[in-house]
Design an enzyme around this catalytic site. Structure first.
Site, PDB file in Angstrom:
ATOM      1  N   ARG A 224      -5.545   6.945  -1.106  1.00 13.92           N
ATOM      2  CA  ARG A 224      -6.480   6.760  -0.002  1.00 13.92           C
ATOM      3  C   ARG A 224      -7.629   5.104  -0.210  1.00 13.92           C
ATOM      4  O   ARG A 224      -6.284   4.746  -1.539  1.00 13.92           O
ATOM      5  CB  ARG A 224      -7.429   7.262  -0.084  1.00 13.92           C
ATOM      6  N   HIS A 272      -2.672   3.598   8.760  1.00 14.24           N
ATOM      7  CA  HIS A 272      -2.783   4.937   7.848  1.00 14.24           C
ATOM      8  C   HIS A 272      -1.672   6.145   8.188  1.00 14.24           C
ATOM      9  O   HIS A 272      -1.698   6.620   9.208  1.00 14.24           O
ATOM     10  CB  HIS A 272      -3.593   5.635   8.052  1.00 14.24           C
TER      11      HIS A 272
END
Ligand code: NAP
Length: 309
Positions: A224, A272
């Protein structure tokens, strides 16, 4: 009893279609659609924003539609009594391994340097590394990390892994604690972050961390954005403390137009996309968990709320 569907950052249409295909049209309500007389106890959800979960006052189960559950806990109306499950899917797991391998090979075979040389039409032959000469450290040996580590070991890399509890994984040297992390960072050419984002791991990729790495180290952050102190990374790269970074996740997504990481020559950016849940296969898991909930059976892939993963 219907399923609620709440999705931010992704297109909800394929999820709605797949769930309705299995459940029927009147059995799935997409946020914020909810008739007054309908109560939702089971919510399929991705990255809820603060204030959205309280739309469902009867919530008992939150089925996270991806692997990482950090956004759930950040919502200030997360109902502490709700059970949380997440998707664990073979495609999601394998896709992560492929992405990690692609990132390693990109730097290992000097593709970034050759791409830069193309601009000046420079014919410059650089030394390359072989898999058998290369050490990979995998931080986090859960569903994604354990598989990635084992597959990389099968390819011939030397692989060291880091987790809280010890593991027996073929070809992987598993270490724990701060001492274990130091040992990995002192040796690894590539460091793949596959930790969950928790109070213990937030900001783990910081100046102190980079100071323990080899100057040849490449950081691959697929965990993350909150794991990485972006400014510390830029300083470590500029000072030559580490070689490069492949970044798939960011504190702010989409990465803002003016962000310096877009143009840093030692940084490789992807939006992502390392691995994402496939609604076609994941919808079966959602419906199975919903049926388990209705039947009072244990849910698949429960998240430990105290551990935050
Ligand atoms: P997981 O199954 O929950 O595994 C987490 C692993 O991290 C476990 O091995 C755990 O150790 C270890 N861990 C947790 N806290 C730790 C700590 N403080 N110190 C050392 N080890 C620690 O997670 P997963 O399914 O593999 O997914 C990992 C993360 O990948 C997700 O949380 C998400 O953020 C990210 N992800 C990214 C993408 C993308 O497209 N970029 C896609 C999917 C997932 P134990 O085994 O000892 O508990």
């Amino acid at each position: 009893m219907p399923i609620g569907l709440l999705i931010n950052h992704w297109n909800p249409a394929p999820w709605l279609k797949m769930l309705r295909k299995r459940m029927g049209d009147s059995e799935v309500y997409l946020y914020p659609d909810l008739p007054e007389d309908v109560s939702v106890e089971f919510l399929a959800c991705w990255r809820p924003e603060s204030g959205q979960l309280s739309h469902y006052p009867d919530l008992q189960v939150i089925q996270n539609l991806g692997a990482g559950v950090d956004a759930m806990f950040e919502a200030d109306d997360f109902p502490a009594s709700a059970k949380v499950s997440r998707i664990v899917d073979p495609d999601l797991t394998h896709d992560m391994y492929e992405h990690a391998l692609a990132c390693i090979l990109y730097w290992m075979k000097n593709f970034a340097e050759y791409e830069a040389d193309r601009a000046t039409r420079s014919w410059r032959r650089l030394a390359y590394q072989r898999m058998r000469e290369t050490t990979v450290g995998v931080l986090g040996l859960g569903e994604l990390g354990a598989y990635t580590a084992m597959r990389l070991a099968q390819q011939g890399f030397e692989v060291m892994g880091w987790s809280r509890s010890s593991k027996q994984l073929d070809g992987v040297q598993d270490l724990q604690g701060e001492e274990g992390l130091r040992t990995i960072l002192a040796k690894a050419d590539y460091i793949i972050n596959l930790l969950p984002l928790t109070d213990h791991t937030r900001g783990i990729l910081d100046a102190q961390f980079f100071a323990l790495c080899q100057s040849s180290a490449v950081i691959i952050n697929v965990g993350r954005g909150g794991h990485l102190e972006e400014r510390d990374l830029q300083e470590a790269l500029d000072a030559g403390k580490i070689r490069a970074a492949s970044l798939d996740v960011f504190v702010t997504e989409p990465l803002p137009q003016e962000h310096p990481l877009w143009v840093h020559p030692k940084v490789h950016v992807t939006p992502h996309v390392a691995s994402f849940s496939n609604p076609e296969t994941a919808a079966d898991q959602v419906v199975e968990n919903y049926q388990r909930y209705l039947a009072g059976k244990p849910l698949l892939h429960r998240v430990d709320i105290d551990k935050q993963y």
